[in-house]
Design a protein around this motif. Structure first.
Motif, PDB file in Angstrom:
ATOM      1  N   SER A 158       0.867  -1.178   0.000  1.00  0.00           N
ATOM      2  CA  SER A 158       0.000   0.000   0.000  1.00  0.00           C
ATOM      3  C   SER A 158       0.902   1.225   0.000  1.00  0.00           C
ATOM      4  N   SER A 159       0.304   2.394  -0.198  1.00  0.00           N
ATOM      5  CA  SER A 159       1.082   3.637  -0.220  1.00  0.00           C
ATOM      6  C   SER A 159       1.166   4.223   1.187  1.00  0.00           C
ATOM      7  N   ALA A 160       1.760   3.480   2.111  1.00  0.00           N
ATOM      8  CA  ALA A 160       1.851   3.908   3.501  1.00  0.00           C
ATOM      9  C   ALA A 160       3.141   4.696   3.738  1.00  0.00           C
ATOM     10  N   GLY A 198      -0.207  -0.025  -4.041  1.00  0.00           N
ATOM     11  CA  GLY A 198      -0.450   1.362  -3.679  1.00  0.00           C
ATOM     12  C   GLY A 198      -1.087   2.105  -4.833  1.00  0.00           C
ATOM     13  N   SER A 220      -1.093   0.416   9.391  1.00  0.00           N
ATOM     14  CA  SER A 220      -0.561   1.753   9.161  1.00  0.00           C
ATOM     15  C   SER A 220      -1.550   2.783   9.690  1.00  0.00           C
ATOM     16  N   ALA A 247      -3.659   4.203   3.039  1.00  0.00           N
ATOM     17  CA  ALA A 247      -3.224   2.807   3.087  1.00  0.00           C
ATOM     18  C   ALA A 247      -4.314   1.924   3.680  1.00  0.00           C
ATOM     19  N   GLU A 261      -6.850   1.280   1.054  1.00  0.00           N
ATOM     20  CA  GLU A 261      -6.369   0.352   0.030  1.00  0.00           C
ATOM     21  C   GLU A 261      -6.474  -1.092   0.489  1.00  0.00           C
TER      22      GLU A 261
END
Length: 232
Positions: free
Chosen positions: A87-89, A116, A150, A155, A158
């Protein structure tokens, strides 16, 4: 009098990457490093260039060390493939750019973080999760998708979207849960599914390698009475 015709100038194209750098999070758990090495070997069997591995923490080499080594070996263009969180964490948004700053050679190309995305969940990840669940060779009527966790709202969304996509693909109820940082925990998600009528719950591990949080996921899920926990 005719106008002078300007001779077209050749435009230099960026060099194609001659090396890949797989950048993993790193773990104190020894088998986590072997997961990443095994992936590098698999990639190397089909990638014509050089494939190396680096880590954000706990394990060496670090990203800048690996990039410097590749630059010294004559690789002018390197593509970095993040193997961090799915994910885009925080690691993807903050730690990754920091780790790749001020390289010795040319700034590397960086591929998107797997998973992500602000669009639909990646069908390839859904298929991979389904394959891992099938490897359990047990019957189940509901699934908990467990990610590392997160505080990043994006995130979280997602992972929740991926749980929904996996449930749709399986035709079964599927809830997102997290090994750390946020809720629900694997046990809480399993309890929610049981209240909705589920009896045999499996856990789909949504991480890239074994490590401390994966071990904790297995322990918490086993304590919650699930029928199995898939491999990363």
């Amino acid at each position: 009098m005719t106008d002078a015709i300007e001779t077209p100038r050749a435009v230099a194209r960026p060099a194609a990457p001659s090396a890949l750098l797989l950048l993993a999070h790193g773990s104190r758990v020894p088998e986590a490093k072997e997961y990443t090495r095994a992936l590098a070997r698999a990639v190397g069997s089909s990638w014509p260039g050089r494939v190396e591995v680096a880590y954000l923490r706990h394990t060496r080499p670090r990203a800048r060390q690996a990039l410097s080594m590749l630059a010294e070996a004559g690789h002018e263009q390197v593509a970095v493939v993040p193997l961090l969180l799915l994910s885009s964490a925080f690691h993807s948004r903050v730690d990754l750019p920091k780790a790749l700053s001020n390289p010795l050679g040319r700034a590397p190309l960086v591929t998107p973080v797997m998973g992500g995305t602000t669009g639909e969940p990646d069908k390839r990840l859904v298929a991979a999760l389904r394959r891992r669940l099938a490897e359990l060779d047990v019957e189940f009527d509901a699934v908990v998708l467990v990610a590392t966790g997160s505080t990043d709202v994006g995130a979280y969304a997602e992972v929740t979207a991926m749980a929904s996509a996996l449930g749709t693909d399986l035709g079964l109820p599927c809830r997102a849960a997290f090994a750390a940082t946020t809720t629900p925990t694997p046990g809480e998600a399993a309890d929610e599914l049981r209240r909705a009528g589920a009896r045999r719950i499996a856990v789909a591990s949504y991480c890239l390698a074994s490590g401390v949080l994966y071990r904790e996921t297995v322990e918490a899920s086993t304590a919650a009475g699930v029928v199995g926990v898939s491999q990363p």
